[in-house]
Motif scaffolding. Sequence first.
Motif, PDB file in Angstrom:
ATOM      1  N   LYS A 191       4.400   9.216  -4.857  1.00 40.94           N
ATOM      2  CA  LYS A 191       3.939   9.876  -6.074  1.00 40.94           C
ATOM      3  C   LYS A 191       5.058  10.391  -6.967  1.00 40.94           C
ATOM      4  O   LYS A 191       4.826  10.807  -8.099  1.00 40.94           O
ATOM      5  N   ASP A 213      -2.478   6.758  -8.897  1.00 41.15           N
ATOM      6  CA  ASP A 213      -1.878   7.823  -8.104  1.00 41.15           C
ATOM      7  C   ASP A 213      -0.416   8.066  -8.465  1.00 41.15           C
ATOM      8  O   ASP A 213       0.138   9.121  -8.141  1.00 41.15           O
ATOM      9  N   THR A 240       0.820  -1.219   0.000  1.00 40.93           N
ATOM     10  CA  THR A 240       0.000   0.000   0.000  1.00 40.93           C
ATOM     11  C   THR A 240       0.848   1.262   0.000  1.00 40.93           C
ATOM     12  O   THR A 240       0.502   2.262  -0.656  1.00 40.93           O
ATOM     13  N   ASP A 294      -6.534  -0.354  -8.027  1.00 42.61           N
ATOM     14  CA  ASP A 294      -6.916   0.855  -8.764  1.00 42.61           C
ATOM     15  C   ASP A 294      -6.056   2.059  -8.377  1.00 42.61           C
ATOM     16  O   ASP A 294      -5.916   2.997  -9.170  1.00 42.61           O
ATOM     17  N   GLN A 295      -5.461   2.022  -7.174  1.00 43.73           N
ATOM     18  CA  GLN A 295      -4.636   3.149  -6.718  1.00 43.73           C
ATOM     19  C   GLN A 295      -3.396   3.362  -7.567  1.00 43.73           C
ATOM     20  O   GLN A 295      -2.696   4.362  -7.389  1.00 43.73           O
ATOM     21  N   THR A 304      -7.618   1.992 -14.485  1.00 44.72           N
ATOM     22  CA  THR A 304      -6.936   3.168 -13.934  1.00 44.72           C
ATOM     23  C   THR A 304      -5.464   3.205 -14.337  1.00 44.72           C
ATOM     24  O   THR A 304      -4.854   4.277 -14.358  1.00 44.72           O
ATOM     25  N   TYR A 314       1.806   3.121  -3.347  1.00 45.07           N
ATOM     26  CA  TYR A 314       0.868   4.013  -4.025  1.00 45.07           C
ATOM     27  C   TYR A 314       0.943   5.450  -3.505  1.00 45.07           C
ATOM     28  O   TYR A 314       0.380   6.359  -4.126  1.00 45.07           O
ATOM     29  N   SER A 315       1.648   5.642  -2.376  1.00 47.87           N
ATOM     30  CA  SER A 315       1.842   6.994  -1.839  1.00 47.87           C
ATOM     31  C   SER A 315       3.127   7.639  -2.351  1.00 47.87           C
ATOM     32  O   SER A 315       3.368   8.818  -2.108  1.00 47.87           O
TER      33      SER A 315
END
Length: 298
Positions: A186, A207, A180, A203-204, A227, A183-184
Amino acid sequence: MGGKQSRSLSNKELNEVSVSQGRKSIRDEQPSLSSAAERFRRLATVHFGYSTLSLAMRGLGETPAELWELRELQKLNLSMNCLCSLPPALGALDNLVILNLWGNNLSSLPPEIGLLKRLRVLFACRNRLSEVPEELGSCACLEVLSLANNQITALPGSLAAIHSLTKLNLSHNRIVHIPTCVYSMKGLVFLHLACNRLETIADQIQDLVNLKIFIVEGNSIHTLPKTLCFLESLELLNVDFNDLQSVPMELYLLSRLGRLACHPMDKGLHIIHNPLLKPIQEVLQGGLSALYNYLKPT
């Protein structure tokens, strides 16, 4: 480590700086330690403005204690040795910018690695790591992180705080779900997840707006999220050797892919060795433009 390499200690020299010189009082031991550390310091060189020391390929089973006195070091190469662990003293080298641990037998990284606040590049590939310490998330300047060829199944959530990361290599591990925290990140431009155990992409993924290279070949991915097709900066998408039967119709939005690619280093869409259903399989024979024309809504 880049540039002209510094001269490494010979095996004989390593033994000389590591072996104590008989029984001495505590008062006498400190000068001896400093003298040994000074010998390492003389072997370090300055390349492109960085204080650099290479101890690569020395057969080291442990690191000499004197090494951790060299707080001015900015680039340290310990690759291709036999190291099974690193001491907490690693955290004393708080000026390190590049740390190369490639090709050892490390089963863990010490929590004190989080004290390396200036670290920008960490190579820890080809070890025996099964986890990554939470404290690595404190290395806020990290730009390149390679953890390939380990036994990693997950990453700590703390790594989400590393906003400076541009290149992340997690290939050849045991990852079932993209962590997870990824996905942060960026700022990621390069994300390598080949040869893991992935079945889906969340789907993230949308990002990661700066992503240019995304490699997930050699997994068990059944479907691609639409996405993914919103990542308009993608120049290389490698989904070879998966379980894809179809592709999302929005794939035509990835205009920078340019072509169907075959060579691993070529930019474009890599999609061979998937059980694609007809007519997709037949359409692909006409190249990427034929695929895009097929997918575009009429």
